[in-house]
Enzyme design. Structure first.
Site, PDB file in Angstrom:
ATOM      1  N   LYS A 134       0.820  -1.146   0.012  1.00 49.34           N
ATOM      2  CA  LYS A 134       0.007   0.092  -0.004  1.00 49.34           C
ATOM      3  C   LYS A 134       0.951   1.369  -0.036  1.00 49.34           C
ATOM      4  CE  LYS A 134      -4.275  -1.496   2.069  1.00 49.34           C
ATOM      5  NZ  LYS A 134      -5.287  -0.938   3.121  1.00 49.34           N
ATOM      6  N   ASP A 177     -10.339   3.617   1.644  1.00 53.72           N
ATOM      7  CA  ASP A 177     -10.593   3.308   3.111  1.00 53.72           C
ATOM      8  C   ASP A 177     -11.405   4.045   3.923  1.00 53.72           C
ATOM      9  OD1 ASP A 177      -9.454   0.651   2.829  1.00 53.72           O
ATOM     10  OD2 ASP A 177      -7.441   1.371   3.235  1.00 53.72           O
TER      11      ASP A 177
END
Ligand code: ATR
Length: 282
Positions: free
Chosen positions: A71, A108
């Site tokens: 990520k 997210d």
């Protein structure tokens, strides 16, 4: 030729990635919306991330999700990082544009906020202070989401002081670092508590946090989804707090990614939730 252009591939790149529930979620939506395509597991070792990303346009991928450990590394490998992903400091979704450009995004924060709102439609940022436990990657996404909703005060506490302090300095505004020793007392007057650490996850000890000072009207959420009810959520429920488990965040972050690739914003229905839940037995 027309048939090929209507078949879309997406997937999740990680190492390891076999445990990911994302294929269940996205393939459910592909079928539900009658789309032609597939969402696959993409096991990619860290030293091959750059090559794997560059292969996406060649292989006809609309994009992919990124999970551990890619990520943060992907920030330097894509062609463009959208401002939200830049603030969060991580990419969980890559979109391949028509000319092959790779754009890094992060869904997210959206996932966390939507999960709160689906579970507790009356929740409002203005209800009062939030306490965020943990200062890792997941915490950054949750904090950005809460800031953008307008939460007036975010008390950030973390086992390692330096990480909480640095994050509070970086984000500024409503974010204040609270020493770990003061985490229990920091719950006084809070309207929201969120655990972003791994404590309480299957195989880990429970989060060491005493809820006595937390108002019973506060909302308590965990981003862990194995188990669905962590010891912290169980303790909160038993004393009368409303709770939100981590499965909602998983489903809702996926919704935004799916929309970016397939052009349809799908729903996190009870049927889908039950389907994913059935895969969570540790
Ligand atoms: P993620 O990307 O899932 O957020 P991470 O970046 O590794 O994962 O962050 C893990 C978080 O869990 C950190 O806030 C970590 O605290 P430290 O910064 O002190 O390491 C927290 N954490 C891990 N083990 C913990 C423990 N035993 N007690 C309290 N917090 C813990």
């Amino acid at each position: 030729m027309a048939i090929e252009t209507h078949y879309k591939l997406a997937g999740v790149m990680g190492w390891p990635v076999a445990h990911s529930r994302s294929p269940v979620i996205h393939n459910h939506w592909i079928a539900e919306h009658g789309l032609r395509g597939a969402y696959v597991l993409l096991p990619v070792q860290p030293d091959q991330l750059a090559q794997a990303l560059r292969a996406l346009p060649v292989l006809g991928f609309a994009g992919c999700n990124l999970t551990i450990p890619h990520k943060v590394a992907a920030l330097d490998l894509v062609d463009r990082v959208d401002p939200l992903a830049r603030r969060i400091g991580a990419i969980n979704t890559i979109v391949v544009e028509a000319d092959g450009t790779l754009v890094g995004r992060n869904t997210d924060s959206f996932g966390y906020i939507q999960s709160l709102l689906q579970s507790q439609p009356d929740w409002r940022a203005t209800h009062g202070p939030a306490v965020v436990v943990g200062a890792g990657g997941a915490s950054r996404a949750v904090i950005v989401g809460l800031m953008d909703q307008g939460v007036p005060e975010i008390r950030l506490t973390n086992r390692s002081w330096a990480k909480a302090h640095d994050l509070a300095q970086e984000f500024g505004g409503p974010v204040q670092a609270v020493p770990w020793a003061e985490r229990h007392a920091a719950l006084a007057g809070a309207a929201l508590l969120v655990n972003t650490t791994n404590q309480g996850m299957y195989g880990e000890p429970e989060l060491d946090l005493c809820l006595d000072d937390l108002p019973t009207h506060a909302l308590v959420s965990d981003i862990i989804y194995v188990p669905l009810e962590t010891p912290m959520l169980a303790a909160a429920r038993q004393r009368g707090n409303s709770t939100v488990d981590g499965l909602g965040m998983l489903l809702h972050q996926a919704r935004a990614a799916f929309e970016a690739w397939f052009g349809v914003l799908p729903a996190a229905t009870p049927t889908l939730r039950a389907k994913v839940q059935a895969t969570l037995i540790p």
